[in-house]
Design a protein around this motif. Structure first.
Motif, PDB file in Angstrom:
ATOM      1  N   TRP A  51      26.242  63.563  41.545  1.00 16.47           N
ATOM      2  CA  TRP A  51      26.412  62.669  40.399  1.00 16.47           C
ATOM      3  C   TRP A  51      27.243  61.441  40.791  1.00 16.47           C
ATOM      4  CZ3 TRP A  51      22.877  63.436  37.174  1.00 16.47           C
ATOM      5  CH2 TRP A  51      22.466  64.718  36.797  1.00 16.47           C
ATOM      6  N   LEU A  52      28.236  61.643  41.660  1.00 15.24           N
ATOM      7  CA  LEU A  52      29.040  60.506  42.096  1.00 15.24           C
ATOM      8  C   LEU A  52      28.191  59.525  42.899  1.00 15.24           C
ATOM      9  CD1 LEU A  52      31.834  59.203  42.240  1.00 15.24           C
ATOM     10  CD2 LEU A  52      32.293  60.554  44.292  1.00 15.24           C
ATOM     11  N   PHE A  53      27.340  60.055  43.783  1.00 18.24           N
ATOM     12  CA  PHE A  53      26.426  59.202  44.543  1.00 18.24           C
ATOM     13  C   PHE A  53      25.511  58.434  43.600  1.00 18.24           C
ATOM     14  CE2 PHE A  53      22.551  58.137  46.723  1.00 18.24           C
ATOM     15  CZ  PHE A  53      22.925  57.808  48.014  1.00 18.24           C
TER      16      PHE A  53
ATOM     17  N   GLY B 291      24.965  54.600  58.101  1.00 17.77           N
ATOM     18  CA  GLY B 291      24.615  55.951  58.492  1.00 17.77           C
ATOM     19  C   GLY B 291      25.645  56.994  58.117  1.00 17.77           C
ATOM     20  N   TYR B 292      26.920  56.612  58.141  1.00 14.52           N
ATOM     21  CA  TYR B 292      27.946  57.606  57.855  1.00 14.52           C
ATOM     22  C   TYR B 292      27.875  58.118  56.412  1.00 14.52           C
ATOM     23  CZ  TYR B 292      30.763  54.025  55.440  1.00 14.52           C
ATOM     24  OH  TYR B 292      31.203  53.065  54.569  1.00 14.52           O
ATOM     25  N   ARG B 293      27.279  57.348  55.512  1.00 21.83           N
ATOM     26  CA  ARG B 293      27.185  57.802  54.124  1.00 21.83           C
ATOM     27  C   ARG B 293      26.192  58.946  53.963  1.00 21.83           C
ATOM     28  NH1 ARG B 293      30.101  54.589  50.845  1.00 21.83           N
ATOM     29  NH2 ARG B 293      30.376  52.371  51.352  1.00 21.83           N
ATOM     30  N   LEU B 294      25.337  59.156  54.945  1.00 27.39           N
ATOM     31  CA  LEU B 294      24.303  60.178  54.843  1.00 27.39           C
ATOM     32  C   LEU B 294      24.662  61.442  55.614  1.00 27.39           C
ATOM     33  CD1 LEU B 294      21.144  57.906  55.239  1.00 27.39           C
ATOM     34  CD2 LEU B 294      22.260  58.682  53.140  1.00 27.39           C
ATOM     35  N   GLN B 295      25.885  61.544  56.094  1.00 23.17           N
ATOM     36  CA  GLN B 295      26.300  62.760  56.785  1.00 23.17           C
ATOM     37  C   GLN B 295      26.228  63.949  55.819  1.00 23.17           C
ATOM     38  OE1 GLN B 295      30.166  61.985  58.461  1.00 23.17           O
ATOM     39  NE2 GLN B 295      29.433  60.260  59.682  1.00 23.17           N
ATOM     40  N   PRO B 296      25.878  65.133  56.345  1.00 27.29           N
ATOM     41  CA  PRO B 296      25.635  66.287  55.467  1.00 27.29           C
ATOM     42  C   PRO B 296      26.789  66.635  54.543  1.00 27.29           C
ATOM     43  CG  PRO B 296      24.850  66.725  57.694  1.00 27.29           C
ATOM     44  CD  PRO B 296      25.582  65.415  57.759  1.00 27.29           C
TER      45      PRO B 296
END
Length: 456
Positions: free
Chosen positions: A244-246, A305-310
């Motif tokens: 939800w934050l994303f 890219g760092y925003r998509l880390q698991p």
């Protein structure tokens, strides 16, 4: 030398409004020498109609983090008055006291004779538009998480001062906003009045194709994006707080048009509104070569890219990204065409200059001795060559589209890449100061008022 002089708060609220404030938070020591324009302290501020009611504030949602910083009107040694800072939450909440324009909050020993009219503190108004109104942080001036933050001098008169908006990628955001994010360094270096606005990266990058699409996105298209995310979250893995934050952060960013500010501006003479910036600054670092393209709606999403880390996104967001988007790597020619289109659109939307910061063409990490192993065009495979092609392209756009170039590459060549931007993205404090000065020079030479150097 003149005797010690009192420094009064001065007028804040125009006739018909009332002002209240927190206790004062001082940033200087007793007896410290200050220069004209130096920020001495600040407080939180409320400007309300006479009959009260916070929802009726002329600052609208930006009332939640509205503040004012005090600046020295001339050089000397300043002495804050005892009792003006009350500590604790009384220095953070605006209801601690009423604003009294005649209240003396400090004294100063001037270094030279000064006219009587100069014995009032300079007032630098600051405010931020929160990404979410529930997210509060009052640890300092403009210390929260904002979709937009800005600052301007209160002595601009009844008309809005010239406005510079910055699309805040890592290389230029703090050059404009300064070490503490409250614009004090930039404002201390220019005569003003000027209105500085930072549009920081909330989730996607801010410039290039992201900015071009944001300028063209309609409310109906934004609603369709929101509805698509809602359906994906309903049909996929159960969303958690991080999902939800994303989603909320992304929608806040996608709905932000960089040339549609619609911002209330309080001056000591009244309240006006700023509909759009007079000048805009962005960086090539704020554009992305690789984007996620929505399969059915066609809009692009450019994320670091760092925003998509698991561990940074939830399963619902991951499922939505995997199902709804296709990865697209744009050629240099495609990016160049979009950049020309963006500059042309910005030039048509605002009256003043468009300034673009270039990238360093050489870094200490370049270790190539020959290009024979790479296929042409080299700009698609070698970052240093790509940056040089961008530098040439910006030169051409400056000639054909009336754009200005903030030459980060030339400044780094003088200052040294290894010492001041070793990773090619994040500048040192000295480099940020140089970029502030160069930005002000470009705007001044382009004829934008308010950006002349401040007298010593």
């Amino acid at each position: 030398m003149s005797a010690t002089l009192p420094l009064r708060l001065g007028t804040v609220a125009p006739e018909g409004l009332r002002a209240q404030r927190s206790g004062l938070r001082w940033l200087v020591r007793d007896g410290q020498r200050v220069r004209p324009g130096d920020v001495l302290g600040y407080c939180q501020l409320g400007v309300l109609p006479p009959k009260g009611g916070i929802t009726a504030s002329p600052m609208a949602m930006e009332r939640l983090d509205f503040g004012v910083a005090f600046s020295a009107p001339f050089a000397g040694r300043v002495r804050p008055r005892a009792g003006t800072s009350r500590g604790g939450m009384l220095d953070r909440l605006r209801a601690a006291a009423s604003w009294d324009p005649e209240e003396v909050v400090a004294e100063i020993e001037p270094e030279a004779e000064v006219p009587p009219g100069a014995r009032v503190l300079g007032l630098l108004f600051t405010t931020g538009l929160r990404v979410n109104p529930q997210l509060a942080m009052r640890s300092g001036l403009l210390s929260g998480w904002y979709a937009r933050r800005r600052a301007w001098w209160g002595d601009a008169g009844g008309e809005a001062p010239p406005t510079l908006a910055c699309l805040g990628s890592c290389d230029i955001a703090d050059a404009i906003a300064g070490e503490e994010g409250d614009f004090r360094e930039f404002h201390a270096g220019i005569a003003g009045p000027a209105h500085l606005v930072l549009l920081p990266e909330i989730m996607p990058v801010t410039a290039g194709v992201s900015a071009l699409e944001a300028m063209r996105r309609t409310p109906a298209e934004l609603q369709a994006i929101s509805e698509g995310m809602r359906r994906a979250f309903a049909d996929g893995p159960p969303p958690g707080a991080e999902d939800w934050l994303f989603a909320g952060s992304l929608l806040a960013a996608l709905g932000r048009n960089p040339v549609a500010l619609d911002a209330p501006l309080l001056t000591q003479a009244g309240i006006t509104r700023v509909a759009r910036p007079d000048a805009i600054l962005f960086s090539l670092i704020g554009d992305a070569r690789t984007v996620l393209r929505h399969r059915t709606q066609g809009w692009s999403l450019a994320l670091h890219g760092y925003r998509l880390q698991p561990d940074l996104i939830g399963p619902a967001t991951r499922a939505w990204l995997d199902a709804a988007f296709v990865r697209e790597t744009r050629s240099f020619a495609q990016q160049a065409a979009e950049m020309a289109e963006l500059v042309a659109a910005l030039r048509a939307a605002i009256p003043g200059p468009v300034v673009v910061a270039n990238q360093a063409t050489t870094t200490g990490r370049d270790q190539l001795h020959a290009y024979a192993a790479f296929d042409a065009p080299l700009s698609e495979q070698v970052a240093a060559v790509r940056n040089r092609d961008w530098t040439l392209l910006l030169t051409e756009l400056a000639r054909s589209h009336g754009m200005l170039v903030l030459d980060v590459d030339a400044i780094l060549a003088e200052m040294g890449m290894a010492a001041h931007m070793p990773d090619g993205t994040h500048p040192s404090g000295a480099l940020q100061a140089a970029l502030r000065q160069e930005t002000a020079r470009l705007l001044r030479e382009a004829g934008l008022p308010g950006f002349a150097p401040r007298a010593a």
